[in-house]
Design a protein around this motif. Structure first.
Motif, PDB file in Angstrom:
ATOM      1  N   ILE A  33      -8.098   2.637   0.008  1.00  0.00           N
ATOM      2  CA  ILE A  33      -7.053   1.633   0.196  1.00  0.00           C
ATOM      3  C   ILE A  33      -7.157   1.074   1.612  1.00  0.00           C
ATOM      4  N   ILE A  67       0.934   0.999  -4.184  1.00  0.00           N
ATOM      5  CA  ILE A  67      -0.436   1.411  -4.522  1.00  0.00           C
ATOM      6  C   ILE A  67      -0.635   2.916  -4.387  1.00  0.00           C
ATOM      7  N   SER A  74       0.830  -1.205   0.000  1.00  0.00           N
ATOM      8  CA  SER A  74       0.000   0.000   0.000  1.00  0.00           C
ATOM      9  C   SER A  74       0.862   1.253   0.000  1.00  0.00           C
TER      10      SER A  74
END
Length: 306
Positions: A129, A111, A107
């Motif tokens: 997220i 991401i 993450s």
């Protein structure tokens, strides 16, 4: 009426059985279903007569599932998962809100940069997220997309391989120069930093040395252990030691030369990161759009460093 419909037990008897099996109590099931204990018992008896076998063993003040009861209960649980998944899909059919589940490291390092990069490309999509090392399953949980680490063998998921995992040492350029690191043998003079994690099959220095087949001897100094990759990379950047990185993780840190690879050796673990969706997920333009953007990013700016 079709023969398959005739064979299906009444739904109220199934509800009584599911609650009784889950709570292991006719009395508790009755309270949950707002029925009397006698009514629940009669429904269970009716179901057993319909199926032709006992589903519970009645013991003094408690009940237990028979083998037939356990088979039936597992089938009901699987059906309820599918029903809940269908309800969630229907409720979100026209939604532009997309949730992505991934580990804390994925993450943070992959991401987030990806989402920030293409947020202007799809401003109508609201992306959330869910960062946690216990990654959610899009088939069973309320999440649209996930990035899972493994071998890709998930029968209930559609998967797309993003990266094969390769793990290697990194440190600052000044640290490599100061400690004259030219080969793996030189690492014995270094402070080794490692992340305490179960998210990789090669997460520790001991694992890494074993997998590259290194047979040299090191001192008794234990690695400096930290709780996450951000701390490990910060410490390495500050010249505090050398740590392990993976090829699709801190791309920006590596490309900017804030951390370098002081030796060429690396471990190819045979594992990978996959972008997954539930096999039975309803088609949603927003999910398809985000999935396509993530795949595109993985081939371009977000590609593995090697």
């Amino acid at each position: 009426m079709s023969s398959s419909r005739k064979r299906l037990p009444p739904l109220n008897t199934i509800a009584a059985f599911e609650a009784s099996a889950r709570l292991m109590s006719f009395t508790s099931a009755a309270a949950e279903l707002s029925l009397s204990q006698g009514a629940v018992s009669r429904q269970i008896q009716r179901l057993e007569e319909r199926i032709g076998t006992a589903l519970f063993e009645r013991r003094h003040k408690k009940i237990e599932l028979t083998k037939a009861g356990d088979i039936f209960y597992r089938a009901i649980c699987e059906s309820l998962v599918s029903i809940r998944r269908a309800v969630m899909d229907i409720e979100r059919l026209n939604s532009t809100h997309v949730t992505i589940s991934a580990s804390l490291a994925m993450s943070s390092f992959w991401i987030m940069p990806a989402i920030l990069k293409f947020k202007h490309l799809a401003p109508e999509i609201n992306i959330s997220i869910l960062a946690n090392d216990q990654v959610l399953d899009p088939f069973r949980d309320a999440v649209d997309l996930a990035i899972l680490y493994g071998d890709g063998a998930w029968p209930d998921l559609n998967s797309y391989k993003l990266f094969d995992e390769k793990i290697f040492p990194v440190c600052s350029d000044s640290y490599a120069t100061e400690h004259m690191i030219k080969s793996i043998d030189d690492l014995k003079r270094c402070t080794l930093i490692e992340v305490v994690s179960e998210n990789s099959v090669c997460g520790s220095w001991e694992d890494w040395f074993n997998q590259i087949g290194y047979t040299g001897k090191f001192g008794n100094t234990q690695p400096l252990q930290v709780s996450n990759y951000d701390l490990a990379y910060r410490a390495a950047e500050a010249g505090q030691g050398i740590t392990l990185a993976w090829n699709y993780g801190p791309q920006e840190i590596l490309r900017s030369k804030r951390l370098i690879r002081p030796v060429d050796e690396y471990v190819d673990t045979g594992m990978a990161e996959y972008l997954v969706t539930g096999l039975s997920s309803a088609e949603r333009p927003a999910i398809d759009r985000v999935r396509a953007l993530l795949i595109e990013y993985s081939k371009g700016e977000g590609a593995a460093v090697f």
